[in-house]
Design a protein around this motif. Structure first.
Motif, mmCIF file in Angstrom:
data_model
loop_
_atom_site.group_PDB
_atom_site.id
_atom_site.type_symbol
_atom_site.label_atom_id
_atom_site.label_comp_id
_atom_site.label_asym_id
_atom_site.label_seq_id
_atom_site.Cartn_x
_atom_site.Cartn_y
_atom_site.Cartn_z
ATOM 1 N N MET A 50 -21.704 36.169 2.614
ATOM 2 C CA MET A 50 -21.860 35.019 1.707
ATOM 3 C C MET A 50 -21.835 35.523 0.267
ATOM 4 O O MET A 50 -22.635 36.387 -0.111
ATOM 5 N N ASN A 51 -20.923 35.030 -0.570
ATOM 6 C CA ASN A 51 -20.789 35.526 -1.928
ATOM 7 C C ASN A 51 -21.714 34.781 -2.890
ATOM 8 O O ASN A 51 -22.440 33.866 -2.511
ATOM 9 N N GLU A 52 -21.656 35.196 -4.176
ATOM 10 C CA GLU A 52 -22.570 34.622 -5.166
ATOM 11 C C GLU A 52 -22.375 33.119 -5.315
ATOM 12 O O GLU A 52 -23.339 32.358 -5.387
ATOM 13 N N LYS A 53 -21.109 32.678 -5.330
ATOM 14 C CA LYS A 53 -20.853 31.251 -5.504
ATOM 15 C C LYS A 53 -21.431 30.457 -4.347
ATOM 16 O O LYS A 53 -22.061 29.406 -4.533
ATOM 17 N N THR A 54 -21.262 30.965 -3.120
ATOM 18 C CA THR A 54 -21.786 30.262 -1.956
ATOM 19 C C THR A 54 -23.307 30.216 -1.993
ATOM 20 O O THR A 54 -23.924 29.187 -1.706
ATOM 21 N N SER A 63 -25.174 30.382 -4.655
ATOM 22 C CA SER A 63 -25.564 29.497 -5.755
ATOM 23 C C SER A 63 -25.484 28.035 -5.348
ATOM 24 O O SER A 63 -26.197 27.189 -5.890
ATOM 25 N N ASN A 64 -24.617 27.748 -4.381
ATOM 26 C CA ASN A 64 -24.433 26.366 -3.940
ATOM 27 C C ASN A 64 -25.380 25.964 -2.810
ATOM 28 O O ASN A 64 -25.313 24.828 -2.336
ATOM 29 N N LEU A 65 -26.226 26.890 -2.362
ATOM 30 C CA LEU A 65 -27.227 26.513 -1.363
ATOM 31 C C LEU A 65 -28.117 25.421 -1.934
ATOM 32 O O LEU A 65 -28.638 25.555 -3.047
ATOM 33 N N ASP A 66 -28.307 24.346 -1.187
ATOM 34 C CA ASP A 66 -29.168 23.296 -1.717
ATOM 35 C C ASP A 66 -30.640 23.652 -1.494
ATOM 36 O O ASP A 66 -30.984 24.608 -0.795
#
Length: 238
Positions: A1-5, A7-10
């Motif tokens: 899981m990368n940084e963008k993914t 960061s998008n964790l709710d």
């Protein structure tokens, strides 16, 4: 899981990850059982050192899904791990600190042990201090969700012998949950820390177990030690 993914964790997903983590620690303490009580009774070490040793040993006995990555932080136990969820796998940078105290109302933490902002009032003045841990930690080419927990040992002394009475296991929210747990200086989970700015001491804060429990009851779990029955008891509180 990368940084963008990551960061998008709710917020709900982060809550679930932190709940799973706390369950893991809770089970590790239960499985260690009365051994923790015996170590407090018999060890000649300082209680802080005893708490640190117990925390490392009980968690090493229940290793989980570890990642071969060294992480860095000012805590007693730190691991890179995988959190396995039904629909995804998340890399986690887990930071666990241990405390040994004779009161169980709160626990002192350093700013290097949280990714949250500390918003509170001290002597009528609004304080807004940023925790030094990142919400998402980076090691090499990978990113990890930062998770911070406390293992708080409550003990009493009788004729210079340490009697372990209780362990509180606490999950401190990730900074991405700021608006749920500490949106303003008048709505939060903190108490004033034991530091003296006039003497140049670093800013510290105490997490209030009662305030945190009011926000989310599962975030504070308690295990008790009965010297009469020789039992370690605790039930998960949802």
């Amino acid at each position: 899981m990368n940084e963008k993914t990551l960061s998008n964790l709710d917020s709900d997903a982060i809550e679930e990850i932190e709940k799973l983590t706390l369950r893991w620690i809770f089970q590790a303490v239960l499985d260690f059982g009365m051994e923790a009580h015996e170590v407090f009774l018999k060890s000649p070490d300082n209680v802080k050192d005893i708490a640190e040793d117990i925390t490392r040993e009980l968690l090493d006995r229940l290793p989980g899904f570890n990642v071969q990555q060294r992480i860095y932080g000012n805590v007693d136990y730190k691991r890179a791990r995988y959190i396995i969820l039904p629909e995804k796998t998340v890399r986690q940078a887990l930071f666990i600190d241990s405390k040994a105290e004779k009161e169980n109302r709160s626990a002192t933490i350093q700013m290097s042990q949280t990714s949250m902002w500390v918003r509170q009032r001290r002597s009528g003045r609004a304080v807004n201090e940023k925790g030094l841990l990142p919400e998402i930690s980076e090691y090499g080419d990978n990113h990890y969700l930062t998770t911070t927990c406390l293992v708080h040992f409550l003990y009493e002394d009788e004729t210079d012998v340490h009697h372990l009475k209780e362990v509180k296991i606490t999950a401190i929210p990730n900074g991405k949950l700021q608006d749920r747990y500490n949106p303003t200086v008048d709505d939060g989970i903190w108490l004033a820390g034991r530091n003296a700015p006039t003497r140049g001491e670093d800013f510290r804060v105490r997490v209030s177990f009662a305030k945190l429990k009011e926000k989310a009851s599962w975030r504070v779990q308690v295990i008790n030690y009965d010297e009469i029955t020789k039992e370690c008891k605790g039930e998960w509180q949802p």
